[in-house]
Design a protein around this motif. Structure first.
Motif, mmCIF file in Angstrom:
data_model
loop_
_atom_site.group_PDB
_atom_site.id
_atom_site.type_symbol
_atom_site.label_atom_id
_atom_site.label_comp_id
_atom_site.label_asym_id
_atom_site.label_seq_id
_atom_site.Cartn_x
_atom_site.Cartn_y
_atom_site.Cartn_z
ATOM 1 N N ALA A 94 -36.779 6.010 -7.940
ATOM 2 C CA ALA A 94 -35.920 6.735 -8.877
ATOM 3 C C ALA A 94 -34.555 6.997 -8.250
ATOM 4 N N TYR A 95 -34.550 7.421 -6.968
ATOM 5 C CA TYR A 95 -33.295 7.698 -6.253
ATOM 6 C C TYR A 95 -32.414 6.451 -6.212
ATOM 7 N N GLN A 96 -33.056 5.313 -5.890
ATOM 8 C CA GLN A 96 -32.324 4.031 -5.824
ATOM 9 C C GLN A 96 -31.737 3.684 -7.200
ATOM 10 N N CYS A 97 -32.543 3.873 -8.257
ATOM 11 C CA CYS A 97 -32.099 3.493 -9.613
ATOM 12 C C CYS A 97 -30.916 4.337 -10.069
ATOM 13 N N PHE A 98 -30.975 5.662 -9.801
ATOM 14 C CA PHE A 98 -29.863 6.524 -10.205
ATOM 15 C C PHE A 98 -28.605 6.187 -9.413
ATOM 16 N N LYS A 99 -28.781 5.820 -8.145
ATOM 17 C CA LYS A 99 -27.637 5.394 -7.325
ATOM 18 C C LYS A 99 -27.020 4.115 -7.899
ATOM 19 N N LEU A 100 -27.899 3.183 -8.317
ATOM 20 C CA LEU A 100 -27.406 1.931 -8.918
ATOM 21 C C LEU A 100 -26.668 2.205 -10.227
ATOM 22 N N ALA A 101 -27.197 3.157 -11.021
ATOM 23 C CA ALA A 101 -26.529 3.521 -12.280
ATOM 24 C C ALA A 101 -25.109 4.011 -12.002
ATOM 25 N N LEU A 102 -24.947 4.822 -10.947
ATOM 26 C CA LEU A 102 -23.615 5.337 -10.602
ATOM 27 C C LEU A 102 -22.730 4.252 -10.003
ATOM 28 N N ALA A 103 -23.349 3.264 -9.342
ATOM 29 C CA ALA A 103 -22.558 2.156 -8.800
ATOM 30 C C ALA A 103 -21.909 1.356 -9.933
ATOM 31 N N PHE A 104 -22.636 1.212 -11.052
ATOM 32 C CA PHE A 104 -22.098 0.449 -12.182
ATOM 33 C C PHE A 104 -21.205 1.299 -13.084
ATOM 34 N N ASN A 105 -21.519 2.601 -13.192
ATOM 35 C CA ASN A 105 -20.707 3.472 -14.054
ATOM 36 C C ASN A 105 -20.562 4.809 -13.349
ATOM 37 N N ASN A 106 -19.406 5.014 -12.759
ATOM 38 C CA ASN A 106 -19.190 6.198 -11.932
ATOM 39 C C ASN A 106 -19.092 7.485 -12.750
ATOM 40 N N ASP A 107 -19.036 7.360 -14.082
ATOM 41 C CA ASP A 107 -18.918 8.542 -14.948
ATOM 42 C C ASP A 107 -20.240 8.865 -15.645
ATOM 43 N N HIS A 108 -21.352 8.394 -15.110
ATOM 44 C CA HIS A 108 -22.647 8.588 -15.764
ATOM 45 C C HIS A 108 -23.172 9.987 -15.422
ATOM 46 N N ALA A 109 -22.888 10.965 -16.298
ATOM 47 C CA ALA A 109 -23.193 12.369 -16.003
ATOM 48 C C ALA A 109 -24.695 12.604 -15.848
ATOM 49 N N GLU A 110 -25.518 11.935 -16.687
ATOM 50 C CA GLU A 110 -26.972 12.152 -16.628
ATOM 51 C C GLU A 110 -27.536 11.715 -15.272
ATOM 52 N N ALA A 111 -26.997 10.589 -14.746
ATOM 53 C CA ALA A 111 -27.474 10.101 -13.447
ATOM 54 C C ALA A 111 -27.112 11.093 -12.337
ATOM 55 N N TYR A 112 -25.885 11.679 -12.408
ATOM 56 C CA TYR A 112 -25.497 12.702 -11.421
ATOM 57 C C TYR A 112 -26.459 13.887 -11.473
#
Length: 505
Positions: free
Chosen positions: A406-424
């Motif tokens: 899960a940690y890796q996936c949320f990090k990847l989400a932020l790598a592709f979209n730095n404004d992804h508030a839910e992932a933060y």
């Protein structure tokens, strides 16, 4: 001896088969030989218009310029359930923000992206710039004129010698008296050249020549007034056109005017009036469903979408919206049936497989979950989609207890979209589980600033601040959480505790 087809007939054949560039080329050759051939001139205008034609009924986005510089005065404190600007809480028995995410304007996320889905009335310019406004990009649309002007300049390429018709030398009075030419000329000026002022002049003169009895010209006048922001004048023209001839499109144009004037109840009554004349008309039923959805009346919206499906069982928007509603009301198995129906119809994109993956997971069909997400990742068109898919895979990982994945996936989400508030927000929770309080707090503050409409980050920040003894920050974050979601019980309990602390002090 070779028999050749009449060039004009060939051009007309190309036009009917939507081979517009070839049609235009043949008409150009005919006009070089006989410049005054009205049939070829008219056909070429139609072909050039069709190349850049946009359906005015569907495409309607309120841009930053219109929102922040709007001179129309609209009641700021509308009665509940009468305004699209202040949709308020869900009064239609739909799911709360705890279950169904909200957009920045306070509306639930819909199952189908369309121009009005993400629109709202942001309170500040900063909020307006942050709000994603289109289906394909997170960048806000800057102004109404932008899209139309870009179309106008791009369309010049159809003729290397310059524009096909020189509007400044055109005698509009003469053309307005020729019904067979004036209509094609109007559409060319309005859609291809985007010269609303000249189009308005031509429409006004043609209406006068028709002794104010031609409904078509009144609709065109209304379209020009609408494009210029003169909504009350547009309303008069559309109403007058309906008195002469009852047409579905006129109802849709008039409803657009009322929605822009923030009068959803009037728009609903108009659609119902249209249904009296055209029972079972899909576009009118869809219009009613959309308004109910935008006013958070999800139950009524779903009923109307079901009516749409009774008339047209391949209506993608209705299937997608009913599917998402079932998903958010804890019926993933039924949602799965609707999304599978879309798959059978030939809809094949990243968003659909993303939704299928989530439905399979929550319906406990684990064998299909990861394969659906793999398909979704193979079909991504941009970084925002990629981020959403990885975020959802992270959710699945949390569900099965694999927090490292899960940690890796949320990090990847932020790598592709730095404004992804839910992932933060979710990363902050995982960081807190590892004991990294400062990192968690930073992530929560970032999430809260990126998405002030999302209550989770404010609530989590309030809980964290309270645990480390920063009661003032905790109280202000809890208040922001309450503003975003007034019915949230945990927030209310936290605020009550904090008030008791302050009373003791």
């Amino acid at each position: 001896m070779e028999v050749t087809m009449d060039p004009l007939f060939l051009a007309w054949s190309y036009f009917r088969r939507r081979k517009l560039q070839q049609c235009s080329d043949i008409c150009t050759k005919i006009l070089q030989d006989s410049p005054y051939d009205q049939a070829a001139w008219s056909l070429k205008t139609c072909a050039l218009t069709e190349m850049v034609y946009i359906d005015e009924v569907e495409v309607d986005q309120e841009r930053i310029a219109e929102m922040m510089l709007d001179e129309n005065s609209i009641a700021q404190v509308a009665r509940p359930g009468t305004s699209l600007r202040l949709p308020g809480t869900s009064h239609g028995g739909g799911p709360t923000p705890a279950v169904r995410p909200m957009t920045q304007s306070g509306r639930p996320i819909t199952g189908f992206v369309r121009p009005s889905t993400q629109s709202g009335r942001p309170g500040t310019m900063e909020q307006a710039i942050k709000t994603p406004r289109t289906a394909s990009t997170a960048r806000p649309v800057t102004s109404a004129s932008g899209r139309f002007i870009r179309l106008g300049t791009a369309s010049m390429l159809t003729n290397p010698d310059g524009p096909f018709i020189n509007l400044s030398r055109l005698n509009l009075t003469k053309y307005s008296q020729k019904p067979n030419l004036s209509r094609t000329l109007f559409e060319y000026i309005f859609h291809h050249e985007n010269d609303v002022k000249n189009a308005l002049d031509l429409a006004a003169q043609a209406t006068e020549h028709a002794q104010f009895k031609d409904w078509w010209w009144k609709v065109q006048l209304g379209k020009c007034y609408y494009r210029l922001g003169l909504y009350r004048e547009a309303e008069k023209q559309f109403r007058s056109a309906l008195n002469h001839q009852v047409v579905v499109d006129t109802y849709l144009y008039l409803a657009k005017v009322y929605q822009r004037l923030d009068q959803p109840i009037t728009a609903l009554n108009l659609f119902k009036q249209g249904l009296d004349s055209f029972p079972g008309e899909v576009t009118l039923l869809t219009g009613i469903a959309r308004i109910h959805e935008e006013m958070n009346n999800i139950t009524s919206a779903t009923e109307y979408y079901k009516e749409v499906l009774k008339q047209d069982n391949t209506h993608v928007e209705a299937i997608a919206c009913i599917g998402s509603n079932h998903f958010y009301t804890d019926q993933p198995e039924i949602a799965l049936r609707f999304y599978r129906r879309l798959l059978q119809m030939g809809v094949y994109n990243c968003q659909l497989y993303n939704n299928l993956g989530l439905c399979c997971f929550f319906a406990q069909q684990y064998d299909m979950t990861l394969s659906s997400f793999e398909r979704a990742l193979a079909l991504v068109a941009n970084d925002e989609e990629q981020a959403d898919v990885w975020y959802n895979i992270g959710h699945v990982a949390v569900g099965i207890g694999d927090l490292a994945l899960a940690y890796q996936c949320f990090k990847l989400a932020l790598a592709f979209n730095n404004d992804h508030a839910e992932a933060y927000n979710n990363l902050a929770v995982l960081e807190l589980r590892k004991g990294r309080i400062e990192q968690s707090k930073a992530f929560l503050q970032t999430a809260a600033s990126l998405a002030p409409h999302m209550f989770e980050s404010h609530f989590n920040l309030s809980i964290l601040s309270e645990k480390i003894g920063d009661l003032q920050s905790s109280y202000s974050a809890a208040q922001r959480s309450e503003d975003a979601f007034p019915e949230h019980v945990d927030t209310q309990q936290l605020l009550k505790q904090l008030r008791q602390h302050f009373a003791v002090l």
